[in-house]
Design a protein around this motif. Structure first.
Motif, mmCIF file in Angstrom:
data_model
loop_
_atom_site.group_PDB
_atom_site.id
_atom_site.type_symbol
_atom_site.label_atom_id
_atom_site.label_comp_id
_atom_site.label_asym_id
_atom_site.label_seq_id
_atom_site.Cartn_x
_atom_site.Cartn_y
_atom_site.Cartn_z
ATOM 1 N N CYS A 1 50.607 53.859 39.744
ATOM 2 C CA CYS A 1 51.984 54.151 39.340
ATOM 3 C C CYS A 1 52.006 54.849 37.982
ATOM 4 O O CYS A 1 51.367 54.393 37.029
ATOM 5 C CB CYS A 1 52.795 52.865 39.226
ATOM 6 N N ASN B 1 62.668 49.538 37.555
ATOM 7 C CA ASN B 1 62.158 50.812 38.070
ATOM 8 C C ASN B 1 60.757 50.652 38.654
ATOM 9 O O ASN B 1 60.449 51.210 39.711
ATOM 10 C CB ASN B 1 62.168 51.883 36.982
ATOM 11 N N GLN C 1 61.072 48.823 41.993
ATOM 12 C CA GLN C 1 61.614 49.717 43.013
ATOM 13 C C GLN C 1 60.554 50.702 43.500
ATOM 14 O O GLN C 1 60.425 50.944 44.704
ATOM 15 C CB GLN C 1 62.824 50.480 42.477
ATOM 16 N N LEU C 2 59.775 51.257 42.591
ATOM 17 C CA LEU C 2 58.715 52.188 42.961
ATOM 18 C C LEU C 2 57.683 51.517 43.864
ATOM 19 O O LEU C 2 57.290 52.062 44.898
ATOM 20 C CB LEU C 2 58.032 52.744 41.707
ATOM 21 N N ILE D 1 57.966 48.744 45.760
ATOM 22 C CA ILE D 1 58.538 48.369 47.059
ATOM 23 C C ILE D 1 58.777 49.603 47.924
ATOM 24 O O ILE D 1 58.455 49.613 49.114
ATOM 25 C CB ILE D 1 59.827 47.551 46.858
ATOM 26 N N THR D 2 59.319 50.659 47.329
ATOM 27 C CA THR D 2 59.571 51.901 48.065
ATOM 28 C C THR D 2 58.266 52.494 48.606
ATOM 29 O O THR D 2 58.256 53.121 49.663
ATOM 30 C CB THR D 2 60.283 52.932 47.160
ATOM 31 N N SER D 3 57.179 52.250 47.909
ATOM 32 C CA SER D 3 55.867 52.758 48.322
ATOM 33 C C SER D 3 55.217 51.901 49.404
ATOM 34 O O SER D 3 54.130 52.226 49.887
ATOM 35 C CB SER D 3 54.937 52.844 47.110
ATOM 36 N N GLY D 4 55.845 50.788 49.763
ATOM 37 C CA GLY D 4 55.310 49.910 50.799
ATOM 38 C C GLY D 4 54.305 48.894 50.287
ATOM 39 O O GLY D 4 53.563 48.295 51.064
#
Length: 129
Positions: A32, A59, A62-63, A65-68
């Motif tokens: 990240c 942030n 969120q990054l 989780i959004t990335s799986g």
């Protein structure tokens, strides 16, 4: 995936990090970029350290989780801040978040002269799957 934490001592336990993390049989690694208090429109915050740290944590989460990936699988967390006293007044926010997710990460915390624009704190993570 196998995750093993290594702690030759016990003192780091009170600070919610580990000395080293060994990961075997990884299915994926997420590197990240530093997450800061920049909002969804791309505007940098000029708020206080506590507010910025809260936004940076949100942030980063969120990054991830959004990335799986899952926050509990953060194995490395670097923290950059511009004000030692202000950061450690709000440090409990980061510790509470680490505890909430059961994160056992190797951590480096550094005070830097400045960050981008008006930013005061930046979180950089490595997450495995």
């Amino acid at each position: 995936m196998e995750i093993k934490t290594i702690n030759p001592w016990k003192w780091q336990d009170q600070r919610n990090y580990v000395q080293a993390v060994e990961v075997k049989q990884v299915n994926g690694t997420l590197y990240c970029a530093g997450q800061t208090a920049i909002n969804a429109e791309g505007l940098s915050s000029d708020a206080d350290m506590k507010t910025q740290l809260t936004q940076a944590i949100q942030n980063l989460e969120q990054l991830i989780i959004t990335s799986g990936y899952e926050c509990k699988n953060i194995v490395r967390l670097n923290v950059y801040h511009t004000d030692f006293a202000a950061f450690f007044e709000s440090f409990h926010l980061l510790q509470d978040w680490v505890i909430k997710h059961g994160i056992k990460q190797a951590t480096t915390v550094l005070e830097v002269k400045s960050l981008f624009e008006t930013l005061k704190v930046e979180l950089e993570a490595t997450v495995v799957m």
